[in-house]
Design a protein around this motif. Structure first.
Motif, PDB file in Angstrom:
ATOM      1  N   LEU A 186     -11.980  36.516   1.845  1.00 54.21           N
ATOM      2  CA  LEU A 186     -11.576  35.626   0.752  1.00 54.21           C
ATOM      3  C   LEU A 186     -12.093  35.289  -0.334  1.00 54.21           C
ATOM      4  O   LEU A 186     -11.691  35.560  -1.524  1.00 54.21           O
ATOM      5  CB  LEU A 186     -11.534  34.195   1.385  1.00 54.21           C
ATOM      6  N   ALA A 187     -13.469  35.979  -0.457  1.00 58.48           N
ATOM      7  CA  ALA A 187     -14.449  35.914  -1.533  1.00 58.48           C
ATOM      8  C   ALA A 187     -13.984  37.105  -2.347  1.00 58.48           C
ATOM      9  O   ALA A 187     -13.984  36.900  -3.646  1.00 58.48           O
ATOM     10  CB  ALA A 187     -15.832  35.923  -0.988  1.00 58.48           C
ATOM     11  N   VAL A 194     -14.173  28.133  -4.680  1.00 57.56           N
ATOM     12  CA  VAL A 194     -14.938  27.711  -5.943  1.00 57.56           C
ATOM     13  C   VAL A 194     -16.285  28.541  -6.410  1.00 57.56           C
ATOM     14  O   VAL A 194     -16.152  29.219  -7.463  1.00 57.56           O
ATOM     15  CB  VAL A 194     -15.623  26.157  -5.573  1.00 57.56           C
ATOM     16  N   ALA A 195     -17.120  29.298  -5.489  1.00 58.15           N
ATOM     17  CA  ALA A 195     -17.934  30.040  -5.768  1.00 58.15           C
ATOM     18  C   ALA A 195     -17.212  31.505  -6.157  1.00 58.15           C
ATOM     19  O   ALA A 195     -17.879  32.018  -7.144  1.00 58.15           O
ATOM     20  CB  ALA A 195     -18.836  30.278  -4.455  1.00 58.15           C
ATOM     21  N   ALA A 196     -16.371  31.929  -5.487  1.00 58.53           N
ATOM     22  CA  ALA A 196     -15.915  33.186  -5.844  1.00 58.53           C
ATOM     23  C   ALA A 196     -14.933  33.214  -7.148  1.00 58.53           C
ATOM     24  O   ALA A 196     -14.935  34.082  -8.043  1.00 58.53           O
ATOM     25  CB  ALA A 196     -14.941  33.799  -4.653  1.00 58.53           C
ATOM     26  N   GLY A 197     -14.214  31.998  -7.217  1.00 59.91           N
ATOM     27  CA  GLY A 197     -13.337  32.042  -8.323  1.00 59.91           C
ATOM     28  C   GLY A 197     -13.937  31.891  -9.594  1.00 59.91           C
ATOM     29  O   GLY A 197     -13.569  32.160 -10.541  1.00 59.91           O
ATOM     30  N   ASP A 198     -15.314  31.375  -9.629  1.00 57.36           N
ATOM     31  CA  ASP A 198     -15.747  30.929 -10.972  1.00 57.36           C
ATOM     32  C   ASP A 198     -17.037  32.334 -11.256  1.00 57.36           C
ATOM     33  O   ASP A 198     -17.314  32.416 -12.378  1.00 57.36           O
ATOM     34  CB  ASP A 198     -17.077  29.927 -10.759  1.00 57.36           C
ATOM     35  N   MET A 236     -10.051  29.430  -8.904  1.00 58.23           N
ATOM     36  CA  MET A 236     -10.417  28.720  -7.746  1.00 58.23           C
ATOM     37  C   MET A 236      -9.250  28.007  -7.119  1.00 58.23           C
ATOM     38  O   MET A 236      -9.152  28.303  -5.709  1.00 58.23           O
ATOM     39  CB  MET A 236     -11.390  27.526  -8.012  1.00 58.23           C
ATOM     40  N   ALA A 237      -8.435  27.465  -7.743  1.00 56.21           N
ATOM     41  CA  ALA A 237      -7.154  26.643  -7.110  1.00 56.21           C
ATOM     42  C   ALA A 237      -6.450  28.014  -6.549  1.00 56.21           C
ATOM     43  O   ALA A 237      -5.712  27.711  -5.292  1.00 56.21           O
ATOM     44  CB  ALA A 237      -6.426  25.896  -8.035  1.00 56.21           C
ATOM     45  N   ALA A 238      -6.235  28.901  -7.241  1.00 59.87           N
ATOM     46  CA  ALA A 238      -5.195  30.061  -6.620  1.00 59.87           C
ATOM     47  C   ALA A 238      -5.907  30.712  -5.266  1.00 59.87           C
ATOM     48  O   ALA A 238      -5.036  30.905  -4.356  1.00 59.87           O
ATOM     49  CB  ALA A 238      -5.048  31.282  -7.590  1.00 59.87           C
ATOM     50  N   THR A 239      -6.999  30.773  -5.414  1.00 58.48           N
ATOM     51  CA  THR A 239      -7.876  31.419  -4.029  1.00 58.48           C
ATOM     52  C   THR A 239      -7.629  30.343  -2.913  1.00 58.48           C
ATOM     53  O   THR A 239      -7.283  30.713  -1.789  1.00 58.48           O
ATOM     54  CB  THR A 239      -9.473  31.708  -4.514  1.00 58.48           C
ATOM     55  N   ALA A 240      -8.137  29.067  -3.212  1.00 57.89           N
ATOM     56  CA  ALA A 240      -7.759  28.181  -2.061  1.00 57.89           C
ATOM     57  C   ALA A 240      -6.436  28.032  -1.587  1.00 57.89           C
ATOM     58  O   ALA A 240      -6.091  27.974  -0.275  1.00 57.89           O
ATOM     59  CB  ALA A 240      -8.267  26.859  -2.629  1.00 57.89           C
ATOM     60  N   ILE A 241      -5.460  28.148  -2.413  1.00 56.15           N
ATOM     61  CA  ILE A 241      -3.955  27.827  -2.223  1.00 56.15           C
ATOM     62  C   ILE A 241      -3.578  29.153  -1.029  1.00 56.15           C
ATOM     63  O   ILE A 241      -2.974  28.998  -0.336  1.00 56.15           O
ATOM     64  CB  ILE A 241      -3.132  28.097  -3.483  1.00 56.15           C
ATOM     65  N   LEU A 286     -13.578  25.526   9.295  1.00 58.16           N
ATOM     66  CA  LEU A 286     -13.097  26.683   8.870  1.00 58.16           C
ATOM     67  C   LEU A 286     -11.835  26.734   8.327  1.00 58.16           C
ATOM     68  O   LEU A 286     -11.469  27.411   7.752  1.00 58.16           O
ATOM     69  CB  LEU A 286     -13.041  27.717  10.062  1.00 58.16           C
ATOM     70  N   PRO A 287     -10.683  25.789   8.852  1.00 54.12           N
ATOM     71  CA  PRO A 287      -9.248  26.226   8.112  1.00 54.12           C
ATOM     72  C   PRO A 287      -9.308  25.724   6.475  1.00 54.12           C
ATOM     73  O   PRO A 287      -8.475  26.239   5.809  1.00 54.12           O
ATOM     74  CB  PRO A 287      -8.622  25.238   8.899  1.00 54.12           C
ATOM     75  N   LEU A 288     -10.210  24.766   6.225  1.00 55.70           N
ATOM     76  CA  LEU A 288      -9.953  24.181   4.814  1.00 55.70           C
ATOM     77  C   LEU A 288     -11.180  24.150   4.072  1.00 55.70           C
ATOM     78  O   LEU A 288     -11.298  24.649   2.885  1.00 55.70           O
ATOM     79  CB  LEU A 288      -9.461  22.972   4.867  1.00 55.70           C
ATOM     80  N   PHE A 289     -12.294  23.267   4.685  1.00 56.82           N
ATOM     81  CA  PHE A 289     -13.335  23.166   4.054  1.00 56.82           C
ATOM     82  C   PHE A 289     -14.167  24.396   3.620  1.00 56.82           C
ATOM     83  O   PHE A 289     -14.610  24.537   2.398  1.00 56.82           O
ATOM     84  CB  PHE A 289     -14.360  21.862   4.683  1.00 56.82           C
ATOM     85  N   LEU A 290     -14.352  25.076   4.525  1.00 56.56           N
ATOM     86  CA  LEU A 290     -15.073  26.404   4.118  1.00 56.56           C
ATOM     87  C   LEU A 290     -14.385  27.363   3.081  1.00 56.56           C
ATOM     88  O   LEU A 290     -15.182  27.763   1.988  1.00 56.56           O
ATOM     89  CB  LEU A 290     -15.513  27.164   5.323  1.00 56.56           C
ATOM     90  N   PRO A 291     -13.156  27.653   3.250  1.00 55.22           N
ATOM     91  CA  PRO A 291     -12.426  28.216   2.248  1.00 55.22           C
ATOM     92  C   PRO A 291     -12.470  27.726   0.939  1.00 55.22           C
ATOM     93  O   PRO A 291     -12.658  28.297  -0.137  1.00 55.22           O
ATOM     94  CB  PRO A 291     -10.999  28.429   2.897  1.00 55.22           C
TER      95      PRO A 291
END
Length: 293
Positions: free
Chosen positions: A199-200, A104-108, A217-222, A94-99
């Motif tokens: 987050l999505a 990736v899915a939402a940013g694309d 994608m990167a901005a969302t993850a950050i 939950l803290p990293l891998f899922l987000p």
């Protein structure tokens, strides 16, 4: 990004748009959902998430169980009941891998189409820009559900095979039958899926700001990581309740007897607020932007 991950041709997007015409929004939604789950990247991300419970199972099987209170929650209960592999895995993911995968899915969602030059073809569909934006978000939300379910389901399955499965001891100390324990696991999947919805929405909004999907994608993850860091700083406690990550780990209340839904409702309200804010910004941007690609 591999070409295998992309629509084969621009004409492919044209066909997707044309195919959506007869049945409107539902056709567009069906087409976009099928496109997401036809991509090898989607299955690669789900496979990577499935590796988390598998690695946990292998590690505990080889090295033995953890001492009570050490490691992630539920880790010390895995050897007694394999069902807890799913719960421990989702806590780890939950803290990293899922987000990261949701980012990736939402940013694309929009930027990916713009970078391919296919966005204007999708807009040929009579449903309109707002409908396309909503469909893109719903598809990203579908990935949130698939990702959360993958982690827990693979964990329960692999853990059950390796360590066995039986009555589940809840956090309150009560013990419930296996069937109820599995239903509680599904409730955790629902909780985590809801946690990812805010987050999505942020990812889809950021996707409307650029034609470079990697940037979105990167901005969302950050942002997801930054929000969790802010949530750990006591001096910023005044803003903690407003962070979209604030209640991500609150699903423990679903594993008590009697079950408490207060955390679920609070989390849903928080995520809904972020969906409204990010959705409004995305609509404002997408409806007013010149689509040249």
């Amino acid at each position: 990004m591999s070409s295998r991950d992309l629509p084969a041709t621009i004409e492919d997007a044209g066909r997707r748009a044309s195919a959506a015409r007869p049945s409107g929004v539902l056709g567009l939604l069906a087409g976009e959902t099928a496109t997401l789950f036809r991509r090898w990247r989607t299955w690669a991300m789900l496979a990577a998430l499935a590796l988390i419970p598998i690695l946990l199972t292998v590690a505990v099987r080889i090295a033995g169980g953890a001492d009570p209170g050490s490691g992630p929650p539920f880790l010390d209960q895995i050897t007694d009941n394999g069902v807890f592999v799913g719960l421990a895995a989702v806590t780890v993911a939950l803290p990293l891998f899922l987000p990261l995968t949701v980012s990736v899915a939402a940013g694309d969602a929009i930027a990916g189409e713009a970078s391919l030059g296919t966005l204007r073809y999708l807009l040929i569909a009579p449903s309109g820009r707002l409908a396309l934006l909503v469909v893109k978000y719903v598809v990203a939300a579908a990935f949130c559900i698939a990702a959360s379910f993958t982690v827990v389901a693979v964990g329960v399955l692999v853990g059950g095979v390796v360590f066995g499965a039986g009555p589940v001891t809840l956090l309150s100390g009560a013990q419930v039958p296996l069937a109820e324990g599995l239903l509680r696991c599904l409730a955790v999947v629902a909780y985590v899926s809801v946690s990812m919805l805010g987050l999505a929405a942020i990812g889809v909004f950021l996707s409307t700001l650029t034609t470079a999907p990697v940037g979105a994608m990167a901005a969302t993850a950050i942002l997801a990581v930054a929000a969790q860091i802010v949530g750990q700083i006591p001096q910023l406690s005044a803003i903690h309740p407003f962070l979209f990550t604030d209640r991500w780990l609150g699903y423990g209340d679903l594993l008590r007897s009697p079950v408490s839904w207060d955390s679920f409702v609070d989390n849903a309200v928080l995520q809904a607020a972020w969906i409204v804010v990010a959705g409004a910004l995305a609509a404002w941007r997408f409806l007013s932007a010149d689509v040249l690609s």
